[in-house]
Scaffold this active site. Structure first.
Site, PDB file in Angstrom:
ATOM      1  N   HIS A 130       0.883  -1.344  -0.143  1.00  0.00           N
ATOM      2  CA  HIS A 130      -0.014  -0.079  -0.025  1.00  0.00           C
ATOM      3  C   HIS A 130       0.969   1.400   0.032  1.00  0.00           C
ATOM      4  O   HIS A 130       1.798   1.405   0.710  1.00  0.00           O
ATOM      5  CB  HIS A 130      -0.769  -0.035   1.186  1.00  0.00           C
ATOM      6  CG  HIS A 130      -1.954   1.053   1.368  1.00  0.00           C
ATOM      7  ND1 HIS A 130      -1.733   2.195   1.509  1.00  0.00           N
ATOM      8  CD2 HIS A 130      -3.299   0.813   1.065  1.00  0.00           C
ATOM      9  CE1 HIS A 130      -2.795   2.997   1.782  1.00  0.00           C
ATOM     10  NE2 HIS A 130      -3.919   2.060   1.559  1.00  0.00           N
ATOM     11  N   ASP A 207       2.720  -4.418   8.047  1.00  0.00           N
ATOM     12  CA  ASP A 207       1.617  -3.675   7.839  1.00  0.00           C
ATOM     13  C   ASP A 207       0.276  -4.713   8.000  1.00  0.00           C
ATOM     14  O   ASP A 207       0.224  -5.532   6.979  1.00  0.00           O
ATOM     15  CB  ASP A 207       1.841  -3.003   6.276  1.00  0.00           C
ATOM     16  CG  ASP A 207       0.195  -2.503   6.085  1.00  0.00           C
ATOM     17  OD1 ASP A 207      -0.523  -2.673   7.003  1.00  0.00           O
ATOM     18  OD2 ASP A 207       0.074  -2.020   5.226  1.00  0.00           O
ATOM     19  N   GLN A 210      -4.759  -5.646   6.817  1.00  0.00           N
ATOM     20  CA  GLN A 210      -5.706  -6.583   6.199  1.00  0.00           C
ATOM     21  C   GLN A 210      -5.579  -7.849   6.924  1.00  0.00           C
ATOM     22  O   GLN A 210      -6.155  -8.677   6.579  1.00  0.00           O
ATOM     23  CB  GLN A 210      -5.354  -6.594   4.674  1.00  0.00           C
ATOM     24  CG  GLN A 210      -5.387  -5.377   4.027  1.00  0.00           C
ATOM     25  CD  GLN A 210      -6.843  -4.771   3.878  1.00  0.00           C
ATOM     26  OE1 GLN A 210      -7.662  -5.507   4.360  1.00  0.00           O
ATOM     27  NE2 GLN A 210      -6.872  -3.525   3.737  1.00  0.00           N
ATOM     28  N   LYS A 233     -10.659  -0.822  10.022  1.00  0.00           N
ATOM     29  CA  LYS A 233     -10.639  -2.056   9.201  1.00  0.00           C
ATOM     30  C   LYS A 233     -11.235  -3.206  10.071  1.00  0.00           C
ATOM     31  O   LYS A 233     -11.322  -4.283   9.372  1.00  0.00           O
ATOM     32  CB  LYS A 233      -9.426  -2.238   8.270  1.00  0.00           C
ATOM     33  CG  LYS A 233      -8.946  -1.174   7.495  1.00  0.00           C
ATOM     34  CD  LYS A 233      -7.696  -1.477   6.814  1.00  0.00           C
ATOM     35  CE  LYS A 233      -7.149  -0.398   6.025  1.00  0.00           C
ATOM     36  NZ  LYS A 233      -7.854   0.326   4.985  1.00  0.00           N
ATOM     37  N   CYS A 371      -4.734   2.353  -3.729  1.00  0.00           N
ATOM     38  CA  CYS A 371      -3.483   2.792  -3.343  1.00  0.00           C
ATOM     39  C   CYS A 371      -2.467   1.735  -3.327  1.00  0.00           C
ATOM     40  O   CYS A 371      -1.442   1.697  -2.505  1.00  0.00           O
ATOM     41  CB  CYS A 371      -3.770   3.216  -1.655  1.00  0.00           C
ATOM     42  SG  CYS A 371      -4.961   4.477  -1.431  1.00  0.00           S
TER      43      CYS A 371
END
Lengths: 413, 140
Positions: A130, A207, A210, A233, A371
């Site tokens: 991202h 990261d 997700q 999220k 993104c």
């Protein structure tokens, strides 16, 4: 009993009843929400946690001697323990609250990078990152004369681990990769990636945006040095998230932003800094967001990751199978290990066209580059349509999506 | 704008007979298909109007009589149709006439004004801004 029968079941009707927004209609059609990877909807308990604070005990935290300030401080700091347990950190001192993963990554890039990166050092990212896990590193790399390298992505959407191996060297100082790709859903082998980075003496930042809503994270098992995720999220509010960091690293890093709450003593000549985690939390934080993030994680815990994973895998597998049969549709990203995100393109219609026609049918998907422009360049496409699933989705939603796509084929085919 | 073989007033009249969203979109898409594609050499950084989800290109031309005309393109069908509408609304006018045109109101008559909101990621709002900037430059 088959293995399926022994899996914990998720009562999707009961879950859906927890999310008020799912009762809404869009253009006269019941909402089919397939954009949880961008931001998930919120259960009533999360909304209530914010409202309750403002209705009943709101005050600034970490300062007051009076009851409301103490109550609000306790509720806010309780979330820190909830977060610690959620990601398996050793201590709440390792769990910094930030605006979201983006700020968390910027914090590490600035506080760690500016202090420890030198000219000629290398930072390894991947092609599937991202933008928020690319740009902060580019900014600090430019300032410090460091170089950025990217792990290539294979045709199926998985990382080229052989190439990663060859990129690693004693110049590598940081490896920053996504746990799960936001654009195509690949689950990366981050435990291996971290181990290989540590073998050359590099640190790692994962990261986890997700990943956090979808399966159990264990930062100690992964041995991640830094791990970032956003609450919004994971069924929580916007404007709050977590950057985990190993305590010895956070201790060595200088503060990033200055202000109230992050200090121990201040005189005009000299300031000494507060202990972790407050050293990195300048100013009045997102108090309501922090408290509601705790409610969101408790909600996830009450459903349980065994049930969530089984449910979302069933939907994702079903969607992969039925979408694969839609005329002229091509799936982007078919790696074996994947999670709740499906990306595709169609021959006769641009993602924007598909998103618009689906919207008219009450179906919310993301259309665009997500993104992740380097990833779109890698597959030589302007963007994809992305359908992403959360705990409240069902195979009915997938069926509505397929019906919606039939309309796209009718109109553009 | 001869190739579009219609006027914005005709489009507004036609839309009154289309009550179904699908028919409206089909009409817009057909309009876009009539728009001659820009030559690849004209799709430059200079003519590109960037959107998040789709791209738009816009080429302004001023003739000797002092009227502005525009040619445009998009990589998405529906947006290309909306580009065609924007060209119908603005082309062949003097810069002053363009500045006096309320495109958002006209798209409102077609129930399409949502596509012109600043936050809309399709590049159409930026396209309108650019049309008006070009008009303002030539009106001076």
């Amino acid at each position: 009993m088959s293995q399926l029968d022994t899996l914990p079941k998720l009562d999707v009707a009961a879950i859906r009843a927890d999310f008020p927004i799912l009762q809404e209609t869009v253009h006269g059609k019941p909402l089919v929400f397939l954009d949880s990877a961008a931001s998930a909807q919120k259960p009533e308990c999360v909304i209530k946690a914010e409202v309750d604070l403002y209705h009943h005990y709101y005050a600034n935290i970490h300062r007051g001697v009076y009851k409301f300030s103490q109550d609000a401080t306790e509720a806010y700091e309780n979330t820190r323990e909830t977060v610690r347990a959620f990601i398996g950190a050793r201590s709440t001192r390792e769990c910094l609250f930030v605006r979201g993963a983006t700020e968390g990554i910027n914090l590490v890039a600035q506080a760690w990078g500016r202090a420890f990166l030198k000219e000629g050092d290398e930072i390894i990212l991947s092609e599937m990152e991202h933008h928020s896990n690319i740009v902060p590193w580019q900014m600090v790399a430019e300032e410090k004369g460091a170089t950025i390298k990217a792990i290539p992505v294979l045709d199926d959407g998985s990382l080229d681990m052989e190439a990663y191996k060859s990129l690693l060297s004693d110049r590598t100082k940081m490896v920053a990769v996504a746990h799960v790709s936001n654009s195509i859903g690949t689950i990366n082998p981050v435990k291996d990636i971290i181990k290989m980075a540590h073998d050359v003496g590099a640190l790692t930042l994962i990261d986890g945006c997700q990943a956090a809503p979808h399966f159990q994270i264990d930062v100690r098992d992964l041995d991640a040095d830094f791990y970032a995720f956003s609450a919004h999220k994971a069924y929580g509010p916007t404007g709050i998230g977590v950057i985990y960091g190993k305590e010895d690293l956070l201790d060595k890093m200088p503060p990033w932003q200055g202000g109230g709450d992050m200090i121990s003593t201040v005189s005009i000549e000299k300031t000494t800094y507060n202990d972790l985690p407050h050293k990195f939390e300048a100013g009045t934080p997102n108090i309501a967001g922090g408290i509601a993030m705790g409610a969101a994680i408790s909600y996830i815990n009450s459903v349980g990751f065994d049930a969530i994973e089984a449910h979302e895998k069933a939907i994702t597998d079903y969607a992969m199978a039925v979408l694969g049969r839609v005329n002229s549709l091509r799936l982007i990203g078919t790696a074996k290990d994947r999670c709740s995100v499906i990306s595709f393109v169609m021959d006769h219609a641009h993602p924007h066209d598909i998103g618009t026609i689906l919207d008219r049918q009450g179906i919310a998907v993301r259309a665009g580059h997500h993104c992740a422009q380097p990833m779109m360049d890698r597959f030589d496409i302007p963007g994809t349509v992305r359908a992403s699933f959360g705990i409240y989705n069902s195979t009915d939603d997938v069926d509505r999506l397929v019906e919606g796509l039939q309309k796209v084929v009718d109109i553009f085919g | 704008m001869d190739y579009l073989d219609t006027t914005i007033d005709d489009v507004i009249d036609t839309f009154e007979f289309l009550d179904d969203w699908e028919d409206k979109y089909r009409f817009i898409i057909d309009l876009g298909r009539k728009l001659p594609p820009l030559d690849a050499s004209e799709m430059t950084e200079e003519t590109r109007v960037r959107g998040c989800q789709s791209q738009v290109w816009l080429v302004p031309e001023l003739d000797d009589a002092g009227t502005l005309s525009f040619r445009g393109d998009s990589d998405a069908h529906i947006v290309k149709g909306l580009v065609a509408l924007m060209l119908l609304i603005h082309s062949g006018k003097t810069p002053k006439q363009i500045l006096d045109t309320d495109a958002k109101a006209i798209l409102g008559q077609l129930d399409l004004s949502a596509h012109l909101s600043p936050m809309r990621a399709n590049g159409l709002f930026s396209m309108l801004e650019r049309i008006r900037t070009v008009a303002a430059e030539h009106a001076a």
